[in-house]
Write a protein that holds these residues in place. Structure first.
Motif, PDB file in Angstrom:
ATOM      1  N   PRO A   1      14.690 -10.965 -20.966  1.00 11.27           N
ATOM      2  CA  PRO A   1      13.171 -10.071 -21.044  1.00 11.27           C
ATOM      3  C   PRO A   1      14.597  -8.935 -22.937  1.00 11.27           C
ATOM      4  O   PRO A   1      13.518  -8.440 -23.096  1.00 11.27           O
ATOM      5  N   GLU A   2      15.726  -9.729 -22.515  1.00  5.61           N
ATOM      6  CA  GLU A   2      16.273  -8.865 -24.317  1.00  5.61           C
ATOM      7  C   GLU A   2      15.869  -9.976 -25.070  1.00  5.61           C
ATOM      8  O   GLU A   2      16.380  -9.336 -26.081  1.00  5.61           O
ATOM      9  N   GLU A   3      15.708 -10.932 -25.067  1.00  6.26           N
ATOM     10  CA  GLU A   3      14.677 -11.760 -26.084  1.00  6.26           C
ATOM     11  C   GLU A   3      14.032 -11.235 -26.705  1.00  6.26           C
ATOM     12  O   GLU A   3      12.699 -10.986 -26.145  1.00  6.26           O
ATOM     13  N   ARG A   4      13.748 -10.148 -28.405  1.00  7.14           N
ATOM     14  CA  ARG A   4      12.704  -9.508 -28.544  1.00  7.14           C
ATOM     15  C   ARG A   4      12.063 -10.493 -29.629  1.00  7.14           C
ATOM     16  O   ARG A   4      10.910 -10.014 -29.904  1.00  7.14           O
ATOM     17  N   GLY A   5      12.307 -11.606 -29.749  1.00  5.12           N
ATOM     18  CA  GLY A   5      11.039 -12.475 -31.138  1.00  5.12           C
ATOM     19  C   GLY A   5      10.249 -13.205 -30.397  1.00  5.12           C
ATOM     20  O   GLY A   5       9.297 -13.665 -31.092  1.00  5.12           O
ATOM     21  N   ILE A   6      10.383 -13.510 -29.316  1.00  6.20           N
ATOM     22  CA  ILE A   6       9.016 -14.671 -28.448  1.00  6.20           C
ATOM     23  C   ILE A   6       9.813 -13.762 -26.886  1.00  6.20           C
ATOM     24  O   ILE A   6      10.439 -13.483 -25.802  1.00  6.20           O
ATOM     25  N   GLY A   7       8.304 -14.838 -25.867  1.00  6.66           N
ATOM     26  CA  GLY A   7       7.907 -14.201 -24.715  1.00  6.66           C
ATOM     27  C   GLY A   7       7.994 -13.038 -24.466  1.00  6.66           C
ATOM     28  O   GLY A   7       7.411 -12.056 -24.980  1.00  6.66           O
ATOM     29  N   TYR A   8       8.171 -13.037 -22.985  1.00  4.62           N
ATOM     30  CA  TYR A   8       8.812 -11.761 -22.426  1.00  4.62           C
ATOM     31  C   TYR A   8       9.037 -10.404 -23.588  1.00  4.62           C
ATOM     32  O   TYR A   8      10.250 -11.256 -23.165  1.00  4.62           O
ATOM     33  N   GLY A   9       8.641  -9.781 -23.273  1.00  2.17           N
ATOM     34  CA  GLY A   9      10.040  -9.103 -23.624  1.00  2.17           C
ATOM     35  C   GLY A   9       9.743  -8.809 -25.555  1.00  2.17           C
ATOM     36  O   GLY A   9      10.604  -8.358 -26.004  1.00  2.17           O
ATOM     37  N   GLY A  10       8.946  -9.427 -25.333  1.00  5.92           N
ATOM     38  CA  GLY A  10       8.927  -9.601 -27.754  1.00  5.92           C
ATOM     39  C   GLY A  10       8.761  -8.687 -28.245  1.00  5.92           C
ATOM     40  O   GLY A  10       7.871  -7.972 -27.568  1.00  5.92           O
ATOM     41  N   LEU A  11       8.674  -8.581 -29.172  1.00  5.93           N
ATOM     42  CA  LEU A  11       7.737  -7.230 -29.871  1.00  5.93           C
ATOM     43  C   LEU A  11       6.311  -7.134 -30.167  1.00  5.93           C
ATOM     44  O   LEU A  11       6.294  -8.232 -31.067  1.00  5.93           O
ATOM     45  N   PRO A  12       5.734  -6.167 -30.211  1.00  6.96           N
ATOM     46  CA  PRO A  12       4.316  -6.449 -30.206  1.00  6.96           C
ATOM     47  C   PRO A  12       3.381  -6.928 -31.740  1.00  6.96           C
ATOM     48  O   PRO A  12       3.986  -5.763 -32.482  1.00  6.96           O
ATOM     49  N   ASN A  13       2.749  -5.959 -31.595  1.00  7.94           N
ATOM     50  CA  ASN A  13       1.515  -6.191 -32.590  1.00  7.94           C
ATOM     51  C   ASN A  13       1.077  -4.388 -32.960  1.00  7.94           C
ATOM     52  O   ASN A  13       1.976  -3.505 -32.291  1.00  7.94           O
ATOM     53  N   ALA A  14       0.867  -4.741 -33.935  1.00  6.26           N
ATOM     54  CA  ALA A  14      -0.008  -3.007 -34.326  1.00  6.26           C
ATOM     55  C   ALA A  14      -0.385  -2.578 -33.181  1.00  6.26           C
ATOM     56  O   ALA A  14       0.139  -0.987 -32.771  1.00  6.26           O
ATOM     57  N   ASP A  15      -1.087  -2.751 -31.982  1.00  9.06           N
ATOM     58  CA  ASP A  15      -1.586  -2.167 -30.959  1.00  9.06           C
ATOM     59  C   ASP A  15      -0.329  -1.716 -30.207  1.00  9.06           C
ATOM     60  O   ASP A  15      -1.366  -1.678 -29.097  1.00  9.06           O
ATOM     61  N   GLY A  16       0.464  -2.648 -29.775  1.00  9.46           N
ATOM     62  CA  GLY A  16       1.747  -2.799 -29.174  1.00  9.46           C
ATOM     63  C   GLY A  16       1.186  -3.939 -27.921  1.00  9.46           C
ATOM     64  O   GLY A  16       1.634  -3.633 -26.978  1.00  9.46           O
ATOM     65  N   VAL A  17       0.257  -4.482 -28.397  1.00 10.68           N
ATOM     66  CA  VAL A  17      -0.084  -5.820 -27.315  1.00 10.68           C
ATOM     67  C   VAL A  17       1.142  -6.778 -27.810  1.00 10.68           C
ATOM     68  O   VAL A  17       1.003  -7.138 -29.515  1.00 10.68           O
ATOM     69  N   VAL A  18       1.674  -7.501 -27.226  1.00 13.47           N
ATOM     70  CA  VAL A  18       2.302  -8.644 -27.506  1.00 13.47           C
ATOM     71  C   VAL A  18       1.262  -9.980 -27.628  1.00 13.47           C
ATOM     72  O   VAL A  18       1.068 -10.488 -26.202  1.00 13.47           O
ATOM     73  N   GLN A  19       1.444 -11.308 -28.661  1.00 14.54           N
ATOM     74  CA  GLN A  19       0.808 -11.540 -28.818  1.00 14.54           C
ATOM     75  C   GLN A  19       1.540 -13.555 -29.255  1.00 14.54           C
ATOM     76  O   GLN A  19       2.590 -12.960 -30.397  1.00 14.54           O
ATOM     77  N   LEU A  20       1.485 -14.362 -28.142  1.00 16.42           N
ATOM     78  CA  LEU A  20       2.398 -15.357 -28.715  1.00 16.42           C
ATOM     79  C   LEU A  20       1.992 -16.707 -29.725  1.00 16.42           C
ATOM     80  O   LEU A  20       0.588 -16.670 -28.897  1.00 16.42           O
ATOM     81  N   ASP A  21       2.774 -17.120 -30.142  1.00 18.22           N
ATOM     82  CA  ASP A  21       2.144 -18.585 -30.825  1.00 18.22           C
ATOM     83  C   ASP A  21       3.293 -19.424 -30.475  1.00 18.22           C
ATOM     84  O   ASP A  21       4.230 -19.050 -29.781  1.00 18.22           O
ATOM     85  N   SER A  22       2.505 -21.154 -30.579  1.00 17.08           N
ATOM     86  CA  SER A  22       3.634 -21.856 -30.167  1.00 17.08           C
ATOM     87  C   SER A  22       3.193 -23.132 -30.494  1.00 17.08           C
ATOM     88  O   SER A  22       1.818 -23.004 -30.508  1.00 17.08           O
ATOM     89  N   CYS A  23       3.752 -24.142 -30.658  1.00 13.32           N
ATOM     90  CA  CYS A  23       2.761 -25.509 -31.363  1.00 13.32           C
ATOM     91  C   CYS A  23       4.221 -26.088 -30.995  1.00 13.32           C
ATOM     92  O   CYS A  23       5.879 -26.321 -30.631  1.00 13.32           O
ATOM     93  N   LEU A  24       4.242 -27.803 -30.309  1.00 11.99           N
ATOM     94  CA  LEU A  24       4.935 -28.834 -30.534  1.00 11.99           C
ATOM     95  C   LEU A  24       4.606 -30.448 -30.942  1.00 11.99           C
ATOM     96  O   LEU A  24       3.609 -30.037 -30.939  1.00 11.99           O
ATOM     97  N   MET A  25       5.232 -30.447 -31.121  1.00 10.32           N
ATOM     98  CA  MET A  25       5.234 -32.347 -31.181  1.00 10.32           C
ATOM     99  C   MET A  25       6.333 -33.185 -30.326  1.00 10.32           C
ATOM    100  O   MET A  25       7.066 -33.238 -30.604  1.00 10.32           O
ATOM    101  N   HIS A  26       5.168 -34.002 -29.943  1.00  8.82           N
ATOM    102  CA  HIS A  26       6.051 -35.615 -29.753  1.00  8.82           C
ATOM    103  C   HIS A  26       5.611 -37.038 -30.150  1.00  8.82           C
ATOM    104  O   HIS A  26       4.631 -37.720 -30.528  1.00  8.82           O
ATOM    105  N   GLY A  27       7.573 -37.067 -31.024  1.00 10.10           N
ATOM    106  CA  GLY A  27       7.743 -37.929 -32.645  1.00 10.10           C
ATOM    107  C   GLY A  27       6.834 -39.672 -31.485  1.00 10.10           C
ATOM    108  O   GLY A  27       5.731 -40.267 -31.839  1.00 10.10           O
ATOM    109  N   PRO A  28       7.512 -40.079 -30.346  1.00  7.53           N
ATOM    110  CA  PRO A  28       6.610 -41.712 -29.974  1.00  7.53           C
ATOM    111  C   PRO A  28       5.231 -41.071 -29.310  1.00  7.53           C
ATOM    112  O   PRO A  28       4.736 -42.176 -30.191  1.00  7.53           O
TER     113      PRO A  28
END
Length: 403
Positions: free
Chosen positions: A100-127
């Motif tokens: 909850p102390e990490e403001r840039g991702i996940g739980y407790g991340g800083l929200p959008n203009a309406d005060g809602v936390v919206q999250l994005d993620s991407c990952l790639m598995h090379g092999p």
């Protein structure tokens, strides 16, 4: 994979181990400018003959959610103990996603203009040539695990908004009504006060001014977003928000002892963004790219710059042509600089008025951390057989993006 098996694997991956770890600097020391960068003369490119090696943004080493390991340490341990490289990386970023102390991702991340936390993620598995992502996901603390499910269980690469939440719900992920903490909501209220001090407590006044229409609507919209950015940056200046958290994002790239490569990026996005805005983090090639024959790149900073330039894919392509990680990153930073021509995106020197950082490695385990602007306090995280540590980023430009 059956749904119940996936959920069981996901839950296990999110758990934090308790075995001894590598370097474990205290959070207070990591945030002290006088002690953060003990090796400020370290080169920006590192040639090596041993693996594994992991590179990431600094939040991956500074946040532990009260546990014994940071994200990069947990991922390194998993890889060395024989876990699948992507499973290890995702288990790593789950730690700051829950913090909850990490403001840039996940739980407790800083929200959008309406005060809602919206999250994005991407990952790639090379092999395995897997990729998966989610954008605008609400109510799930670990968007990286949902992105992993997209890669494993579907033939899609990206699921967004309400559809992403329903996908997660169907797999048994816990859906929370609100991912704000008391602190993140208080910061949002302070931002609202700075943007619109006359109406910030008026529930009838739409924050974005979209309740009124007419010929002046575009001008009002532009004025609002200029004021919104200025208010957010003033909170950075006042020490209410860490600069790294304002732009969000944790990005972690790894090469295994066998030379396999994976990467994962997770973010709450730009603070106070327009609801529904998706930045570079969930987009293949923009904020994250992996090629198992070449290398990987991840990024934090202004997402729109990466989207316009497909920065991470370009870095990997430059490495394919024989460039080192450092030179490939610098080449793309120059491209971004040259493509930033709008006055509103420039500082008083006519240079980009934003920062952009890349964490890069190749199949041999050579790595680099580069940024649009370098400073004595700018750093990235590295973990290898010598432990987890912070090393200085090399900047393309001198000074500050706000000079």
């Amino acid at each position: 994979m059956k749904r119940r098996d996936f959920v069981k694997t996901a839950a296990a991956g999110a758990a934090v181990g308790s075995v001894p770890v590598l370097a474990r600097p205290a959070r207070a020391d990591a945030t002290d400018p006088a002690t953060r960068l003990a090796a400020t003369a370290a080169p920006a490119i590192h040639t090596r003959a041993t693996r594994p090696v992991l590179v990431a943004d600094v939040s991956s080493i500074r946040f532990r959610n009260g546990g014994p390991e940071s994200a990069i340490e947990r991922a390194f341990r998993g890889i060395t103990e024989g876990e699948d490289i992507l499973d290890a990386c995702v288990a790593g970023v789950n730690i700051p996603e829950h913090d909850p102390e990490e403001r840039g991702i996940g739980y407790g991340g800083l929200p959008n203009a309406d005060g809602v936390v919206q999250l994005d993620s991407c990952l790639m598995h090379g092999p395995r040539k897997w990729a998966g992502g989610v954008a605008g996901l609400e109510g799930v603390k670990t968007p990286s695990l949902v992105a992993k499910a997209v890669a494993e269980l579907t033939d899609h690469h990206l699921i967004v908004g309400q559809g992403a939440q329903e996908f997660a719900r169907a797999l048994g992920f816990e859906i929370h009504d609100d991912l704000n903490t008391e602190a993140s909501r208080a910061l949002w209220l302070e931002w609202r006060r700075r943007v619109d001090p006359d109406h910030w407590l008026d529930p009838e006044e739409r924050l974005r001014g979209t309740g009124r229409t007419g010929q002046d609507a575009p001008a009002r919209m532009r004025r609002f977003h200029d004021a919104a950015l200025a208010a957010g940056l003033s909170m950075v200046d006042d020490g209410l928000i860490d600069p790294d958290s304002f732009w969000g994002t944790t990005s972690l790239e790894a090469v295994s002892p066998d030379g396999d490569i994976c990467g994962v990026t997770t973010t709450s996005g730009l603070s106070w963004k327009i609801p529904g805005r998706a930045g570079d983090s969930p987009i293949l090639g923009a904020g994250q790219y992996v090629d198992n024959d070449v290398g990987a790149a991840g990024s934090t900073g202004r997402g729109e710059a990466n989207l316009y330039n497909l920065s991470c894919a370009m870095i990997v392509e430059f490495m394919r042509q024989g460039m080192s990680p450092r030179d490939a990153g610098m080449a793309v930073l120059r491209r971004v600089r040259d493509n930033t021509v709008e006055a509103r995106l420039q500082n008083s020197r006519g240079l980009p008025g934003f920062d952009l950082r890349f964490f890069i490695l190749n199949k041999a385990g050579d790595y680099a951390g580069v940024a649009m602007y370098g400073s004595a306090e700018s750093a990235f995280a590295v973990c290898d057989e010598n432990g987890a540590r912070e090393e200085p980023l090399e900047g393309l430009l001198e000074g500050s993006p706000r000079d």
